[in-house]
Design an enzyme around this catalytic site. Structure first.
Site, short mmCIF file in Angstrom:
data_model
loop_
_atom_site.label_atom_id
_atom_site.label_comp_id
_atom_site.label_asym_id
_atom_site.label_seq_id
_atom_site.Cartn_x
_atom_site.Cartn_y
_atom_site.Cartn_z
N ASP A 33 64.99 47.76 -54.00
CA ASP A 33 65.58 48.93 -54.66
C ASP A 33 65.59 48.74 -56.16
OD1 ASP A 33 66.92 51.21 -55.33
OD2 ASP A 33 68.87 50.61 -54.48
N LYS B 116 67.41 50.84 -62.28
CA LYS B 116 68.57 49.96 -62.44
C LYS B 116 68.38 49.15 -63.71
CE LYS B 116 69.66 49.38 -57.51
NZ LYS B 116 71.01 49.98 -57.48
N ASP C 72 68.08 44.74 -49.96
CA ASP C 72 68.61 46.08 -49.67
C ASP C 72 68.18 46.56 -48.28
OD1 ASP C 72 70.29 48.09 -50.56
OD2 ASP C 72 68.71 49.23 -51.58
N ASP D 139 68.56 56.63 -57.39
CA ASP D 139 69.08 55.34 -56.93
C ASP D 139 69.98 55.50 -55.69
OD1 ASP D 139 69.43 52.64 -56.91
OD2 ASP D 139 70.72 52.54 -58.69
N GLU E 190 69.15 56.27 -52.84
CA GLU E 190 68.00 56.45 -51.94
C GLU E 190 68.34 56.09 -50.49
OE1 GLU E 190 68.60 53.74 -53.55
OE2 GLU E 190 68.36 52.30 -51.93
N ARG F 22 70.92 56.71 -48.63
CA ARG F 22 71.42 57.82 -47.82
C ARG F 22 70.31 58.80 -47.48
NH1 ARG F 22 75.68 59.18 -52.43
NH2 ARG F 22 75.35 56.95 -52.73
N1 BES Z 1 71.37 49.46 -52.92
C1 BES Z 1 72.29 50.09 -53.77
C2 BES Z 1 73.74 49.68 -53.49
C3 BES Z 1 74.11 48.25 -53.73
C4 BES Z 1 74.67 47.88 -54.95
C5 BES Z 1 73.98 47.31 -52.75
C6 BES Z 1 75.03 46.58 -55.16
C7 BES Z 1 74.35 45.99 -52.97
C8 BES Z 1 74.88 45.63 -54.18
C9 BES Z 1 72.22 51.61 -53.62
O1 BES Z 1 71.00 52.13 -53.25
C10 BES Z 1 72.58 52.21 -54.93
O2 BES Z 1 71.86 51.99 -55.86
N2 BES Z 1 73.66 52.97 -54.97
C11 BES Z 1 74.12 53.60 -56.15
C12 BES Z 1 74.45 55.02 -55.83
C13 BES Z 1 74.79 55.86 -57.02
C14 BES Z 1 73.55 56.14 -57.82
C15 BES Z 1 75.41 57.14 -56.55
C16 BES Z 1 75.36 52.84 -56.62
O3 BES Z 1 76.20 52.52 -55.80
O4 BES Z 1 75.45 52.58 -57.83
ZN ZN Z 2 69.76 52.55 -54.96
ZN ZN Z 3 69.73 50.81 -52.22
#
Ligand code: BES
Ligand code: ZN
Ligand code: ZN
Length: 485
Positions: free
Chosen positions: A252, A259, A270, A329, A331, A333
């Protein structure tokens, strides 16, 4: 190599042994000398967690338990104590190590052995200097004396094999494990364990119009996959299956909403939810749990690229709903949504999805709890919580009020894939609920699914979160169904 587990009925005087004891007595069959015994008792009374007695031919490890604590806590203390003893046990070069208990409750020996086995894991595959590998010097056999029965030993063997296997998958970097490679690995796991695996490749995914999975895949140079795992024993106790869905993002980057800073750290992991689903299927198939269970694993990487999906895009999902992309990001869901609607095909009794879904869940619980939420019946949540305490993969339930669903309304599409900075873990769950036509439990393992440093036997990077919990949940689920029939 992971030590093998065996049962024994006799201990020879020169065998090294771990003996779990209460605070008062030391068993005769340990054959300690009078002075060794006196020393040991003094230490035990001083409330030492363990006492080590080095005799000429053997080492005796006395592990004390705090009988005032509830059993599930003592079990965790035993797992942690095993992890504390790992280095010493290793340096003593035992070929075999007996584990026994005296005056301890049922399950104490297994808990200690589990903590030890899970602490012995290492990901040494890419070390070219084999002598540095951490795997050497571990006992090749753990022998249980007056402890668990054959079935319990089999359960522990299969469960810990499963955790080792999925840790390998999670720790594998994306340059060695892209989505098609993950599908190959899942196929292999299915062959070893005896469950079936069907892999839908890009053409089929396009024909099915899985818009969420295809959108996330657009920035990738590798095709997506959608794996369907099935364990359907003849003697299944349920007529409608339980469907498990795992997030299989093999990497990811965030996509075009890339990111920044070190937020990409460990994003090879991920797909820990996908790995957990494969691991649970392995355990239940190997141990023959009499339940019909289906695993769904949508998988791709999430990358920026010339054709990558973009913030503002409107995606038509597999169930025909439209989603406005508020952030590329978010993604996980998008791919889970398609899998959750695909689950309707099986008329499931229950859908459980497991995913490293939100930074919000990780910030709330750190590595200590799996965030759970959903619209399934209370009994399911209660059982999940009980099993969570039992294996110490604890669950913490978040509210699932409809007001949180309003935060992901879109002006131009049916819903948005983000709901703002607040309540991020919950709005992600609410997003998924839109795609579930059957009862849903959503498990966010973003905290415990990816650790920056070892937490006793939960080893850093990919500790393999969720497998012990969900395998135990299904085992208990089957036992409860059987009792009711
Ligand atoms: N894979 C990440 C979530 C994650 C963060 C897992 C840290 C493990 C450690 C996910 O896909 C993500 O990036 N989520 C975002 C969503 C936001 C853009 C609404 C997040 O949580 O920042
Ligand atoms: Zn993400
Ligand atoms: Zn992710």
């Amino acid at each position: 190599m992971k030590p093998e587990l065996h049962k024994i009925t006799q201990i020879s005087p020169d065998q090294s042994i771990v003996c779990i004891i209460g605070r008062d007595e030391i068993p005769e069959w340990l054959k300690l000398t009078k002075s060794e015994k006196e020393y040991a008792l003094k230490q035990v009374l001083a409330k030492e967690e363990y006492v080590i007695i080095n005799s000429y031919y053997k080492t005796t490890y006395l592990v004390t338990i705090n009988e005032a604590h509830p059993e599930f806590r003592i079990k965790e203390e035993l797992r942690k104590c095993a992890s504390n003893l790992k280095k010493i046990i290793k340096s003593n070069n035992h070929d075999e190590l007996v584990i026994a208990s005296y005056h301890a409750f049922k399950g104490a020996v297994e808990a200690f052995a589990e903590g030890l086995l899970l602490s012995f894991y290492s990901f040494g595959k890419y070390k070219t200097k084999k002598e540095k590998e951490d795997k050497k010097n571990y006992p090749s056999r753990l022998l249980f004396y007056q402890g668990p029965g054959d079935e319990d030993i089999k359960w522990l063997t299969d469960l810990t094999d499963s955790v080792y296997m999925i840790r390998d998958l999670i720790n594998e970097p994306v340059n060695h494990l892209n989505a098609p490679a993950l599908a190959d690995e899942i196929r292999k796991i299915g062959n070893t364990a005896g469950f079936s695996v069907e892999v839908l490749t890009k053409g089929k995914i396009e024909a099915l119009k899985m818009g969420g999975l295809l959108a996330v895949n657009k920035g990738s140079i590798d095709p997506p996959v959608f794996c369907i795992l099935e364990w359907k024993p003849e003697k299944a106790l349920n007529s409608n299956p339980i469907v498990l869905v795992g997030k299989g993002i093999v990497y990811d980057t965030g996509g075009l909403n890339i990111k920044t800073g070190d937020y990409m750290d460990n994003m090879k992991g991920d797909m820990a939810g996908a790995a957990a689903v494969a691991g649970v299927m392995y355990t239940i198939a190997r141990t023959g749990i009499p339940l019909h269970v289906i695993g769904l694993i949508p998988s791709t990487d999430n990358r920026p690229g010339g054709n990558a999906y973009a913030q503002g895009d409107i995606i038509t999902m597999y169930n025909k709903m439209t989603v406005e992309v508020g952030n590329t990001d978010a993604e996980g869901r998008m791919i889970l949504a398609d899998a959750i609607s695909y689950a309707s095909k099986f008329k499931p009794l229950l859908i459980i999805d497991i995913a490293t879904l939100t930074g919000s869940a990780a910030m709330t619980f750190s590595g200590q709890a799996i965030a759970v939420m959903g619209n399934a019946g209370r009994d399911y949540f209660k059982l999940l919580e009980e099993c969570g305490n039992e294996v110490y993969e604890r669950t913490a339930e978040l509210p699932f009020w409809e007001e949180y669903g309003e935060m992901i309304k879109s002006d131009i599409a049916d819903i948005k894939n983000v709901g703002g900075r607040e309540a991020g873990a919950i709005t992600a769950g609410k997003f998924l609920e839109n795609f579930a036509e059957y009862p849903l439990i959503h498990m966010d393992i973003a905290g415990p699914g990816s650790l920056k440093k070892d937490d006793y036997y939960r080893l850093k990077d990919g500790p393999g979160s969720g497998v012990r919990l969900l395998s135990t949940f299904l085992k208990r689920f089957a036992e409860d169904l059987k009792a009711r029939k």
